[in-house]
Design a protein around this motif. Structure first.
Motif, short mmCIF file in Angstrom:
data_model
loop_
_atom_site.label_atom_id
_atom_site.label_comp_id
_atom_site.label_asym_id
_atom_site.label_seq_id
_atom_site.Cartn_x
_atom_site.Cartn_y
_atom_site.Cartn_z
N ARG A 234 0.84 -1.20 0.00
CA ARG A 234 0.00 0.00 0.00
C ARG A 234 0.88 1.24 0.00
O ARG A 234 1.79 1.37 0.80
N PHE A 235 0.57 2.13 -0.95
CA PHE A 235 1.21 3.44 -1.04
C PHE A 235 0.21 4.46 -0.52
O PHE A 235 -0.95 4.48 -0.95
N THR A 236 0.63 5.31 0.41
CA THR A 236 -0.25 6.36 0.93
C THR A 236 0.52 7.67 0.97
O THR A 236 1.63 7.74 1.51
N LEU A 237 -0.06 8.70 0.37
CA LEU A 237 0.51 10.05 0.39
C LEU A 237 -0.51 10.98 1.03
O LEU A 237 -1.69 10.96 0.66
N SER A 238 -0.06 11.77 2.00
CA SER A 238 -0.94 12.78 2.59
C SER A 238 -0.15 14.08 2.74
O SER A 238 1.06 14.06 2.95
N MET A 239 -0.86 15.18 2.59
CA MET A 239 -0.28 16.51 2.82
C MET A 239 -1.18 17.24 3.78
O MET A 239 -2.38 17.41 3.50
N ASP A 240 -0.60 17.65 4.91
CA ASP A 240 -1.38 18.31 5.95
C ASP A 240 -0.78 19.68 6.25
O ASP A 240 0.41 19.78 6.59
N HIS A 241 -1.62 20.70 6.12
CA HIS A 241 -1.20 22.08 6.36
C HIS A 241 -1.66 22.53 7.74
O HIS A 241 -2.77 22.19 8.16
N PRO A 242 -0.84 23.30 8.48
CA PRO A 242 -1.24 23.71 9.83
C PRO A 242 -2.49 24.58 9.87
O PRO A 242 -3.19 24.59 10.88
N LEU A 243 -2.79 25.29 8.80
CA LEU A 243 -3.99 26.13 8.77
C LEU A 243 -5.11 25.53 7.95
O LEU A 243 -6.29 25.66 8.29
N TRP A 244 -4.79 24.89 6.83
CA TRP A 244 -5.81 24.42 5.88
C TRP A 244 -6.15 22.95 6.04
O TRP A 244 -6.99 22.43 5.32
N GLY A 245 -5.48 22.26 6.95
CA GLY A 245 -5.77 20.84 7.14
C GLY A 245 -5.22 20.00 5.99
O GLY A 245 -4.25 20.37 5.34
N GLU A 246 -5.88 18.88 5.76
CA GLU A 246 -5.42 17.98 4.72
C GLU A 246 -5.72 18.56 3.34
O GLU A 246 -6.87 18.80 3.00
N THR A 247 -4.67 18.78 2.55
CA THR A 247 -4.83 19.33 1.20
C THR A 247 -4.86 18.24 0.14
O THR A 247 -5.55 18.38 -0.87
N PHE A 248 -4.12 17.15 0.36
CA PHE A 248 -4.08 16.03 -0.58
C PHE A 248 -4.05 14.72 0.20
O PHE A 248 -3.41 14.64 1.25
N HIS A 249 -4.72 13.71 -0.34
CA HIS A 249 -4.63 12.36 0.22
C HIS A 249 -4.78 11.37 -0.94
O HIS A 249 -5.74 11.45 -1.70
N GLN A 250 -3.82 10.48 -1.06
CA GLN A 250 -3.86 9.45 -2.09
C GLN A 250 -3.43 8.13 -1.46
O GLN A 250 -2.47 8.09 -0.71
N THR A 251 -4.17 7.08 -1.77
CA THR A 251 -3.79 5.76 -1.27
C THR A 251 -4.22 4.69 -2.25
O THR A 251 -5.23 4.85 -2.95
#
Length: 195
Positions: A171-188
């Motif tokens: 399983r490949f999982t990518l997440s991007m979490d911004h301190p103000l905007w929260g999760e901007t991208f999630h791929q799995t």
């Protein structure tokens, strides 16, 4: 950029942590391994802020895929080039294709860059049996000049996890979490080793 020898992730992770990874993960990320293509299905989420960021950095050949879709057929082609490893992800259903290269910078630290010069400095480590890449700074290379991106203008901390599932699957999982905007991208998605 250090192109004198192939990228050795096991040395960056460290011998004890590398030994905790499953043999299949060690093989997939071994130094100088042959070119390989993995196939699988991806679930992708992107927030409104993520879509705006993807649009803004598209001229820099950004690997950000602004998509909200499930079960997207995806292939990932991995090949060594000089002292780096190129990851080419091709998404069907009109999502597109993204490229990035993991390599060492001039100081021997791991980074990932796009063809347009957008990049991120990475830490790589083992966590609960998974191999993890995590960003700690974004930058833009313009010829010999490197511009550091302010953290608040970035897509957030990028965390990529490669977790072996056994039977030739991972399983490949990518997440991007911004301190103000929260999760901007999630791929799995789940991918298979080629037969």
């Amino acid at each position: 950029m250090n192109a004198a020898k192939p990228l050795d992730l096991s040395a960056l992770v460290g011998p004890a942590a590398w030994a905790r990874l499953p043999a299949a993960v060690q093989r997939r990320f071994a130094t100088g391994h042959a070119e390989v293509t993995y196939s699988g299905l991806m679930d992708m989420r992107c927030s409104a802020m993520g879509r705006m960021l993807a649009w803004l950095v598209k001229p820099l050949k950004s690997p950000l895929a602004a998509a909200n879709a499930n079960g997207v057929p995806t292939t990932v082609r991995v090949r060594s080039v000089g002292g780096g490893v190129v990851w080419e992800r091709s998404f069907e259903d009109g999502v597109g294709r993204v490229f990035s290269t993991k390599e060492l910078d001039a100081h021997g630290r791991l980074q990932e860059r796009t063809r347009g010069g957008l990049g991120m400095a990475l830490d790589v480590f083992e966590h609960e049996g998974a191999l993890v890449f995590q960003s700690h700074r974004y930058f833009l290379d313009l010829g010999p000049l490197r511009l550091l991106m302010p953290r608040l203008l970035s897509p957030g901390t990028c965390r990529v996890e490669h977790r072996d599932l056994g039977r030739g699957l991972f399983r490949f999982t990518l997440s991007m979490d911004h301190p103000l905007w929260g999760e901007t991208f999630h791929q799995t998605g789940v991918f298979a080793d080629p037969v």
